[in-house]
Design a protein around this motif. Sequence first.
Motif, mmCIF file in Angstrom:
data_model
loop_
_atom_site.group_PDB
_atom_site.id
_atom_site.type_symbol
_atom_site.label_atom_id
_atom_site.label_comp_id
_atom_site.label_asym_id
_atom_site.label_seq_id
_atom_site.Cartn_x
_atom_site.Cartn_y
_atom_site.Cartn_z
ATOM 1 N N ILE A 139 0.756 0.768 -120.830
ATOM 2 C CA ILE A 139 1.049 1.298 -121.902
ATOM 3 C C ILE A 139 2.641 1.411 -122.131
ATOM 4 N N THR A 140 3.402 1.603 -123.208
ATOM 5 C CA THR A 140 4.633 2.008 -123.459
ATOM 6 C C THR A 140 4.747 2.758 -124.731
ATOM 7 N N GLY A 141 5.267 4.045 -124.412
ATOM 8 C CA GLY A 141 5.572 5.059 -125.673
ATOM 9 C C GLY A 141 6.359 6.237 -125.377
ATOM 10 N N ASN A 142 6.195 7.082 -125.852
ATOM 11 C CA ASN A 142 7.042 8.138 -125.685
ATOM 12 C C ASN A 142 6.145 9.514 -125.139
ATOM 13 N N VAL A 143 6.713 10.194 -124.022
ATOM 14 C CA VAL A 143 6.053 11.338 -123.556
ATOM 15 C C VAL A 143 6.035 12.525 -124.608
ATOM 16 N N VAL A 144 4.605 12.993 -124.785
ATOM 17 C CA VAL A 144 4.305 13.951 -125.858
ATOM 18 C C VAL A 144 4.835 15.358 -125.356
ATOM 19 N N THR A 182 -0.947 17.984 -101.926
ATOM 20 C CA THR A 182 -0.388 16.933 -102.662
ATOM 21 C C THR A 182 0.005 17.214 -104.038
ATOM 22 N N GLN A 183 1.188 16.639 -104.401
ATOM 23 C CA GLN A 183 1.640 16.702 -105.713
ATOM 24 C C GLN A 183 1.118 15.881 -106.797
ATOM 25 N N VAL A 184 0.826 16.305 -108.062
ATOM 26 C CA VAL A 184 0.284 15.510 -109.017
ATOM 27 C C VAL A 184 0.917 16.037 -110.091
ATOM 28 N N CYS A 185 1.260 15.074 -111.288
ATOM 29 C CA CYS A 185 1.753 15.390 -112.239
ATOM 30 C C CYS A 185 1.113 14.783 -113.635
ATOM 31 N N SER A 186 0.909 15.704 -114.541
ATOM 32 C CA SER A 186 0.213 15.302 -115.622
ATOM 33 C C SER A 186 0.889 15.292 -116.905
ATOM 34 N N PHE A 187 0.685 14.278 -117.763
ATOM 35 C CA PHE A 187 1.751 14.093 -118.937
ATOM 36 C C PHE A 187 0.553 13.076 -119.967
ATOM 37 N N ILE A 206 8.657 11.829 -112.189
ATOM 38 C CA ILE A 206 8.278 11.967 -113.399
ATOM 39 C C ILE A 206 8.450 13.175 -113.982
ATOM 40 N N ALA A 207 8.021 14.460 -113.229
ATOM 41 C CA ALA A 207 8.289 15.613 -113.732
ATOM 42 C C ALA A 207 9.649 16.154 -113.772
ATOM 43 N N GLN A 208 10.445 15.448 -112.770
ATOM 44 C CA GLN A 208 11.869 15.774 -112.679
ATOM 45 C C GLN A 208 12.634 15.201 -113.876
ATOM 46 N N TYR A 209 12.460 13.985 -114.185
ATOM 47 C CA TYR A 209 13.442 13.322 -115.088
ATOM 48 C C TYR A 209 12.742 13.133 -116.487
#
Length: 147
Positions: free
Chosen positions: A10-15, A27-32, A65-68
């Motif tokens: 998929i491609t789009g914008n982070v909500v 373990t680190q996990v990033c949700s978006f 992802i969380a950082q940038y």
Amino acid sequence: MARGFSKAIITGNVVRDPELRATSGGTQVCSFSVAVNYNYVQNGEKKEQVSYINCSAWGKAGEIIAQYAKKGTGILVSGRLSQRAFEDKTGAKRSATEIVVEDFNFLGGTSEGASSRSYASTSSDESADIIPDDIPDEPIDLSEVPF
């Protein structure tokens, strides 16, 4: 034995700004979520449908992802679909489908002028993450690319 195949791109914008957390094992996990627009014509009228796709990125990919990424960041996400069932606070049975991120690219520049960057991981195991360590800090001059 038959094997299945699951791949979503998929491609789009982070909500909204991604959320980074750690599992009980560390373990680190990033949700978006990513907003994906679909344009179509119905009865001669142009219409747009927006889907909001939940994503999770594990290990170093999730940290990046969380950082940038921030709300509105353009992103291309590739990964496998994951579905889980659970009970909500009222006891109702619910289900959720999300993309478990295997690869991603930030699209467009940022306010600091950074160019599109690509990252990949081969599994959700933190030790298997493949992250390039030679990413330049300065923007890339695309006029120098031979294709």
